[in-house]
Design a protein around this motif. Sequence first.
Motif, PDB file in Angstrom:
ATOM      1  N   SER A 101      46.016 -15.863  72.984  1.00 22.75           N
ATOM      2  CA  SER A 101      44.885 -15.034  73.427  1.00 22.75           C
ATOM      3  C   SER A 101      44.443 -14.175  72.248  1.00 22.75           C
ATOM      4  CB  SER A 101      45.302 -14.172  74.619  1.00 22.75           C
ATOM      5  OG  SER A 101      45.605 -14.981  75.741  1.00 22.75           O
ATOM      6  N   PHE A 102      43.288 -14.510  71.688  1.00 15.07           N
ATOM      7  CA  PHE A 102      42.843 -13.935  70.422  1.00 15.07           C
ATOM      8  C   PHE A 102      41.393 -13.486  70.503  1.00 15.07           C
ATOM      9  CE2 PHE A 102      45.308 -17.888  69.097  1.00 15.07           C
ATOM     10  CZ  PHE A 102      46.541 -17.253  69.061  1.00 15.07           C
ATOM     11  N   THR A 103      41.055 -12.530  69.656  1.00 15.37           N
ATOM     12  CA  THR A 103      39.678 -12.151  69.379  1.00 15.37           C
ATOM     13  C   THR A 103      39.397 -12.462  67.916  1.00 15.37           C
ATOM     14  OG1 THR A 103      39.611 -10.405  71.043  1.00 15.37           O
ATOM     15  CG2 THR A 103      38.068 -10.215  69.216  1.00 15.37           C
ATOM     16  N   VAL A 104      38.288 -13.123  67.673  1.00 16.58           N
ATOM     17  CA  VAL A 104      37.853 -13.411  66.306  1.00 16.58           C
ATOM     18  C   VAL A 104      36.680 -12.489  65.984  1.00 16.58           C
ATOM     19  CG1 VAL A 104      36.955 -15.136  64.714  1.00 16.58           C
ATOM     20  CG2 VAL A 104      38.579 -15.813  66.508  1.00 16.58           C
ATOM     21  N   LEU A 105      36.850 -11.666  64.959  1.00 11.65           N
ATOM     22  CA  LEU A 105      35.776 -10.784  64.512  1.00 11.65           C
ATOM     23  C   LEU A 105      34.873 -11.538  63.542  1.00 11.65           C
ATOM     24  CD1 LEU A 105      37.883  -7.530  64.016  1.00 11.65           C
ATOM     25  CD2 LEU A 105      36.613  -8.262  66.053  1.00 11.65           C
ATOM     26  N   ASP A 106      33.637 -11.111  63.458  1.00 11.78           N
ATOM     27  CA  ASP A 106      32.609 -11.849  62.732  1.00 11.78           C
ATOM     28  C   ASP A 106      32.803 -11.732  61.223  1.00 11.78           C
ATOM     29  OD1 ASP A 106      30.376 -13.109  61.804  1.00 11.78           O
ATOM     30  OD2 ASP A 106      28.932 -11.903  62.927  1.00 11.78           O
ATOM     31  N   GLY A 107      33.248 -12.826  60.620  1.00 16.62           N
ATOM     32  CA  GLY A 107      33.465 -12.831  59.178  1.00 16.62           C
ATOM     33  C   GLY A 107      32.194 -12.801  58.368  1.00 16.62           C
ATOM     34  N   ASP A 108      31.033 -12.982  59.011  1.00 20.34           N
ATOM     35  CA  ASP A 108      29.762 -12.878  58.313  1.00 20.34           C
ATOM     36  C   ASP A 108      29.210 -11.457  58.284  1.00 20.34           C
ATOM     37  OD1 ASP A 108      29.620 -15.563  57.654  1.00 20.34           O
ATOM     38  OD2 ASP A 108      28.606 -16.100  59.525  1.00 20.34           O
ATOM     39  N   ASP A 109      29.802 -10.571  59.072  1.00 25.07           N
ATOM     40  CA  ASP A 109      29.382  -9.174  59.045  1.00 25.07           C
ATOM     41  C   ASP A 109      29.862  -8.542  57.739  1.00 25.07           C
ATOM     42  OD1 ASP A 109      28.555  -6.670  60.916  1.00 25.07           O
ATOM     43  OD2 ASP A 109      30.287  -6.132  59.686  1.00 25.07           O
ATOM     44  N   ALA A 110      28.965  -7.878  57.032  1.00 23.37           N
ATOM     45  CA  ALA A 110      29.312  -7.352  55.709  1.00 23.37           C
ATOM     46  C   ALA A 110      30.484  -6.379  55.762  1.00 23.37           C
ATOM     47  CB  ALA A 110      28.087  -6.686  55.083  1.00 23.37           C
ATOM     48  N   PHE A 111      30.517  -5.540  56.787  1.00 26.20           N
ATOM     49  CA  PHE A 111      31.601  -4.566  56.889  1.00 26.20           C
ATOM     50  C   PHE A 111      32.954  -5.262  57.075  1.00 26.20           C
ATOM     51  CE2 PHE A 111      27.988  -1.881  58.044  1.00 26.20           C
ATOM     52  CZ  PHE A 111      28.267  -0.725  57.341  1.00 26.20           C
ATOM     53  N   ILE A 112      32.981  -6.293  57.904  1.00 17.98           N
ATOM     54  CA  ILE A 112      34.230  -7.012  58.161  1.00 17.98           C
ATOM     55  C   ILE A 112      34.604  -7.886  56.969  1.00 17.98           C
ATOM     56  CG2 ILE A 112      35.358  -8.683  59.680  1.00 17.98           C
ATOM     57  CD1 ILE A 112      34.827  -5.894  60.944  1.00 17.98           C
ATOM     58  N   ALA A 113      33.609  -8.562  56.393  1.00 24.98           N
ATOM     59  CA  ALA A 113      33.872  -9.481  55.289  1.00 24.98           C
ATOM     60  C   ALA A 113      34.476  -8.774  54.084  1.00 24.98           C
ATOM     61  CB  ALA A 113      32.578 -10.190  54.884  1.00 24.98           C
ATOM     62  N   THR A 114      34.093  -7.531  53.851  1.00 23.96           N
ATOM     63  CA  THR A 114      34.545  -6.832  52.651  1.00 23.96           C
ATOM     64  C   THR A 114      35.724  -5.900  52.910  1.00 23.96           C
ATOM     65  OG1 THR A 114      32.901  -5.083  53.027  1.00 23.96           O
ATOM     66  CG2 THR A 114      32.250  -6.936  51.619  1.00 23.96           C
ATOM     67  N   SER A 115      36.296  -5.948  54.105  1.00 27.61           N
ATOM     68  CA  SER A 115      37.425  -5.075  54.448  1.00 27.61           C
ATOM     69  C   SER A 115      38.736  -5.833  54.352  1.00 27.61           C
ATOM     70  CB  SER A 115      37.256  -4.527  55.873  1.00 27.61           C
ATOM     71  OG  SER A 115      36.084  -3.750  55.978  1.00 27.61           O
ATOM     72  N   LYS A 116      39.772  -5.115  54.003  1.00 22.58           N
ATOM     73  CA  LYS A 116      41.105  -5.693  53.922  1.00 22.58           C
ATOM     74  C   LYS A 116      42.048  -4.918  54.829  1.00 22.58           C
ATOM     75  CE  LYS A 116      40.623  -7.361  49.158  1.00 22.58           C
ATOM     76  NZ  LYS A 116      41.170  -7.309  47.768  1.00 22.58           N
ATOM     77  N   GLY A 117      43.010  -5.622  55.386  1.00 23.40           N
ATOM     78  CA  GLY A 117      44.056  -4.985  56.174  1.00 23.40           C
ATOM     79  C   GLY A 117      43.502  -4.168  57.323  1.00 23.40           C
ATOM     80  N   ASP A 118      44.075  -2.990  57.514  1.00 19.67           N
ATOM     81  CA  ASP A 118      43.741  -2.168  58.671  1.00 19.67           C
ATOM     82  C   ASP A 118      42.312  -1.646  58.656  1.00 19.67           C
ATOM     83  OD1 ASP A 118      46.300  -2.518  59.635  1.00 19.67           O
ATOM     84  OD2 ASP A 118      47.065  -0.625  58.843  1.00 19.67           O
ATOM     85  N   ASP A 150      39.653  -0.346  61.659  1.00 20.78           N
ATOM     86  CA  ASP A 150      38.948   0.939  61.615  1.00 20.78           C
ATOM     87  C   ASP A 150      37.432   0.730  61.662  1.00 20.78           C
ATOM     88  OD1 ASP A 150      41.179   2.610  61.550  1.00 20.78           O
ATOM     89  OD2 ASP A 150      41.381   2.439  59.382  1.00 20.78           O
ATOM     90  N   ARG A 151      36.950  -0.289  60.953  1.00 21.96           N
ATOM     91  CA  ARG A 151      35.512  -0.521  60.969  1.00 21.96           C
ATOM     92  C   ARG A 151      35.052  -1.097  62.311  1.00 21.96           C
ATOM     93  NH1 ARG A 151      33.904  -1.983  54.660  1.00 21.96           N
ATOM     94  NH2 ARG A 151      32.960   0.064  54.352  1.00 21.96           N
ATOM     95  N   TRP A 152      35.847  -1.973  62.904  1.00 25.22           N
ATOM     96  CA  TRP A 152      35.512  -2.494  64.235  1.00 25.22           C
ATOM     97  C   TRP A 152      35.422  -1.344  65.239  1.00 25.22           C
ATOM     98  CZ3 TRP A 152      39.527  -5.319  67.791  1.00 25.22           C
ATOM     99  CH2 TRP A 152      38.913  -5.672  68.998  1.00 25.22           C
ATOM    100  N   ILE A 153      36.464  -0.502  65.291  1.00 27.16           N
ATOM    101  CA  ILE A 153      36.566   0.520  66.333  1.00 27.16           C
ATOM    102  C   ILE A 153      35.612   1.678  66.090  1.00 27.16           C
ATOM    103  CG2 ILE A 153      38.133   2.261  67.315  1.00 27.16           C
ATOM    104  CD1 ILE A 153      40.403   0.145  66.775  1.00 27.16           C
ATOM    105  N   PHE A 154      35.503   2.145  64.861  1.00 19.15           N
ATOM    106  CA  PHE A 154      34.771   3.381  64.605  1.00 19.15           C
ATOM    107  C   PHE A 154      33.356   3.179  64.052  1.00 19.15           C
ATOM    108  CE2 PHE A 154      39.226   4.706  64.566  1.00 19.15           C
ATOM    109  CZ  PHE A 154      39.167   5.729  65.493  1.00 19.15           C
ATOM    110  N   ALA A 155      32.990   1.923  63.729  1.00 12.48           N
ATOM    111  CA  ALA A 155      31.668   1.718  63.146  1.00 12.48           C
ATOM    112  C   ALA A 155      30.879   0.579  63.774  1.00 12.48           C
ATOM    113  CB  ALA A 155      31.801   1.478  61.639  1.00 12.48           C
TER     114      ALA A 155
END
Length: 459
Positions: free
Chosen positions: A391-408, A412-417
Amino acid sequence: MSPVYPASLFAERALLAEGWATHVRLDIGADGRIAAITAGASPAGAEKVAGPLVPAMPNLHSHAFQYAMAGQAEVAGSTADSFWTWRDTMYRIAGRLSPEDAGAVAAKLYVEMLKGGYGAVGEFHYLHHAPSGVAYDDPAEMSLRIADAARRAGIGLTLLPVFYAHADFGGAPPHAGQARFIHSPDAFLALLERLRAELGGAATLGLAFHSLRAATPDEIRAILGSGLAAGPIHIHVAEQTAEVEACLAWSGKRPVRFLLDEMGAGEGWCLIHATHMDAGEVQDLATSGAVVGLCPETEANLGDGIFPAEAYLGQGGAFGIGSDSQVSTSVAEELRMLEVGQRLQARRRNVLAGGADRSTGRRLFDAALDGGVAALGPASGGRIAVGAPASFTVLDGDDAFIATSKGDLVLDRWIFARGTNVVRDVMVGGRWVIRDRHHADEEAIDRAFRAALGRLAAA
């Protein structure tokens, strides 16, 4: 929905039980569970997911029928609005829903939960009878509509039929607005037996007591002692200061204290809200083994108050999150509101991070995941490990914020931005239920939902 695997997935980044890993291959068995995990693997022969892969979150507290009234109680009344005036609106909606309407509303809601990053739901279900209060020909009619809605949506279900018998402390008789909710202990136990036989392994079956207002201690003890209380046990408690005052007047104890001392609340219990506690209750609940079910968006919407999360988590307390009245169906929004409420109260930032150089989003996500599984049962998901449900959620790897983030920073960007904007795909028990933000049965579910809302508006 796509069929159950076996198959394999490949994620460039995945949040495993032991932490973030890269180039991860996950082999999924025909039972919908994770058969093997290999980090540093090749993508050959596997389906590559479209972004960072994280566990799907359990939603431990839902009243599905209340989705039909979302946004409908936001006009000021002639007196100071409160939880109690909101409840009057809720009773009016509850009195109009047919079984068909209830199923249509629940199916739509559960699709929206999936799109928000949830993979399982704990349905705190007390809309049992016809509007007159008379049981349907099948007393499990409304419960089975919920189970069918969860099946159509593809969300994992922990069904929590609610025992509700009284209007207030001390066994006060129910009033007309509560007629659809009411059971005797014997009728409630018969409902549990019927559901156990009907559901089989399709859902986890627990039970709930609406509150200490709605069930007497003798009734609670009788139901718990019946041998049918084999699953999770949930109860609303200490959501309102008026409830605390009434409980003190009735019993001489605050409601959380009463549950701990008199009902043995601990492991296997989930106490919903627990907003208003003194320091002793916070400490003893945190060490009891029980889970607190927090619903920050609903608690804010109703003006309930702010849960003492910093003190509770600081003493090792467990919690999960729920959508409750459905003003939000987003994992990110619930976790963000939990932290933001603490910041407003403490006038500090990153209150719940748990220490220097720690990610607030990661701490909240891990804690809510673990608490949600403890409250709903192991079939509801959990950390990504061999033997766990796929049971998984896949976050959008094409979103600039997600694509350029590492680790935790991803969390933080998913939840707070970014919020629900970046939830792309969701798998539950080895089946893709959301692909590129869409559900396979979405058009039919939307039509039925629109028709149900139209019938309610015309009533």
